[in-house]
Design an enzyme around this catalytic site. Structure first.
Site, PDB file in Angstrom:
ATOM      1  N   LYS A  77       0.850  -1.199   0.000  1.00  0.00           N
ATOM      2  CA  LYS A  77       0.000   0.000   0.000  1.00  0.00           C
ATOM      3  C   LYS A  77       0.882   1.244   0.000  1.00  0.00           C
ATOM      4  O   LYS A  77       1.857   1.312   0.756  1.00  0.00           O
ATOM      5  CB  LYS A  77      -0.892  -0.023   1.240  1.00  0.00           C
ATOM      6  N   SER A 152      -9.436   1.878   3.045  1.00  0.00           N
ATOM      7  CA  SER A 152      -8.616   2.604   2.101  1.00  0.00           C
ATOM      8  C   SER A 152      -7.602   1.720   1.373  1.00  0.00           C
ATOM      9  O   SER A 152      -7.050   2.151   0.365  1.00  0.00           O
ATOM     10  CB  SER A 152      -7.858   3.730   2.818  1.00  0.00           C
ATOM     11  N   SER A 176      -9.420  -0.244   7.384  1.00  0.00           N
ATOM     12  CA  SER A 176      -8.929  -0.162   6.005  1.00  0.00           C
ATOM     13  C   SER A 176      -8.243  -1.407   5.457  1.00  0.00           C
ATOM     14  O   SER A 176      -7.968  -1.461   4.256  1.00  0.00           O
ATOM     15  CB  SER A 176      -7.993   1.025   5.851  1.00  0.00           C
TER      16      SER A 176
END
Ligand code: GLN
Length: 483
Positions: A77, A152, A176
């Protein structure tokens, strides 16, 4: 289900494949599918190839006991710093920023000879539940391209679900990792707060943030967790001492475990009855394996979201003060220093990030801090106590990971409160610091549903006991649909 990572490792050992071969497969899949999915922001082919070649040399040298992650591709990420690769946090404000150092989790993956293929898309500064708040455009759900992958860590979840990489790292401040895992039908782990170092992770809300794996199987999550977890002198909030192994727990089964089902997690406003039914079916499966299922009550569940949005925005407002046009990334020139700040931040941050900074600054402002920030901090303690009490009578708590399955791109963009409500079942664990694992447990209208398994602080082993037992039973009876 057999571990994807272990299977690849065995094929590498038997010379049926090479790390470079695995990398080529991953790059080909990205070329093939990612123009549509947009799960990657940056593909680091050159450094990945160099890492794959190094791993291949190790395999060729027949080095004893190569790590399970050696030579296996992964994605990170873009909230986590990898030396020499751009780090954007999904934001224009970090334009041009290339960190000169590795986050501790990256250093550990590299110590395991992992091959980092690239950086994945996310909501700007990890603020969001759909990856639509990325400054670089949304990621799409591999099950249905009209839908969000969750957020996210939506890029990481989609990349694993679409088989672009065997595993990815995400970060979880209020859900997330778990919410996108649920929306994309993969496994996601949020470790106990402090179990995984935050050094080199771009900060959103420092007392909530944790990094963790997104994988296709429960055993894969255990393998990656063991590689990245542990005390770090560079992060004073990491838990001291060695990390108890969780791998043994995978085989332990659930016989005799007391599983608590918090009624509030099925009754919250907005919990789709079909999702609730699917998760209750999973509870029945666990009961059939010898676990004892009990109803419990966590009356403070309903206020956890409010507590989270006061404390997390307050922390974000101070953490994001560092993007001033002087130290990192973008700088828009101006006549005065104030002008530089205003223009850099005004053009660099997106609407959601600005909303959070405003909210957080308000919650901390003189005259309101007692009413909001301190009050929320006190309620946070009460929520943590409520969890601790629940765990006096049960070993584990179980719930849906999300109130509903993946929603349409654009559906909640104009309504921040509805977007925030998407995390109503995941934020309480970050508020309490508790670890939680999401495992796919069926579908509603062809879209994946996630079972959320919650354990007391530091008891990831219990998560893996329950998750692995459930997954084993489910793959024996149902099989798993691929996107
Ligand atoms: N969706 C939640 C938020 O917007 C949680 C985000 C996260 O876990 N990083 O704050």
């Amino acid at each position: 289900m057999p571990s994807v990572i272990r299977d690849l490792h065995e094929r590498l050992l038997r010379r049926e494949t090479t790390a470079e071969g695995l990398l080529d497969q991953s790059l080909a899949a990205i070329r093939d599918k990612d123009e549509t999915l947009h799960s990657f922001l940056h593909v680091a082919e050159d450094t990945a190839r160099a890492a794959a070649r190094r791993a291949d040399e190790e395999f060729q040298a027949g080095r004893e006991e190569l790590p399970l992650l050696a030579g296996i591709p992964c994605a990170i990420k873009d909230m986590i710093c990898v030396a020499g690769l751009p780090a954007t946090a999904g934001s224009r404000v970090l334009d041009g920023f290339v960190p000169p150092y590795d986050a501790t989790v990256i250093e550990r993956l590299k110590d395991h000879d992992a091959v980092i293929v690239g950086k994945t898309n996310l909501d700007e500064f990890a603020m969001g539940s759909s990856t639509e708040h990325s400054a670089f455009g949304p990621t799409r759900n591999p099950y249905d391209e009209a839908l969000v992958p969750g957020g996210s860590s939506g890029g990481s979840a989609a990349a694993v679900a679409a088989n672009l990489v065997p595993y990815a790292l995400g970060t979880d401040t209020g859900g997330s990792i778990r919410q996108p895992a649920s929306f994309c039908g993969v496994v996601g782990l949020k470790p106990t707060y402090g179990r995984v170092s935050r050094y080199g992770m771009i900060a959103f809300a420092s007392s909530f943030d944790q990094a963790g794996p997104l994988t296709r199987t429960v055993e894969d999550a255990a393998i990656v967790y063991e590689a990245i977890a542990g005390e770090d002198p560079r992060d004073g909030t990491t838990l001291p001492g060695s990390v108890p192994s969780v791998r043994a727990a995978l085989e332990a089964g659930v016989q005799g475990l007391r599983l608590g089902v918090p009624e509030e997690y099925f009754a919250e406003e907005g919990v789709d009855p079909n999702v609730a039914r699917t998760v209750r079916h999973a509870l029945g499966v666990l009961a059939g394996l010898g676990a004892e299922v009990r109803e419990v009550s966590l009356p403070l569940t309903g206020v956890a979201l409010a507590v989270y949005y006061i404390l997390a925005t307050a922390e974000a407002s101070t953490n994001l003060a560092r993007y001033d046009g002087v130290r990192f990334g973008r700088r828009v020139p101006g006549r005065t220093l104030d002008d530089v700040y205003r223009r850099t931040r005004g053009t660099g941050f997106g609407a959601e990030v600005k909303r959070r900074i405003l909210l957080g600054t308000f919650a901390l402002s003189a005259g309101y801090a007692d009413q909001y920030y301190r009050k929320a901090a006190a309620v946070r303690q009460a929520i943590a106590r409520e969890y601790a009490q629940a765990f006096e009578t049960v070993d584990i708590l179980l719930s849906p990971a999300t109130p509903e399955v993946a929603f349409r791109i654009g559906e909640k963009l104009q309504d921040p409160l509805r977007m925030y409500a998407s995390d109503i079942l995941s934020v309480p664990m970050n508020v309490a610091g508790a670890p939680a694992l999401v495992v796919p447990c069926g579908s509603v209208d062809g879209l994946p549903v996630g079972l959320q398994i919650i354990a007391p602080l530091g008891r990831e082993d219990l998560l893996f006991r329950v998750g692995a037992a459930y997954e084993r039973r489910r793959s024996e009876t149902e099989g798993k649909k691929d996107p």
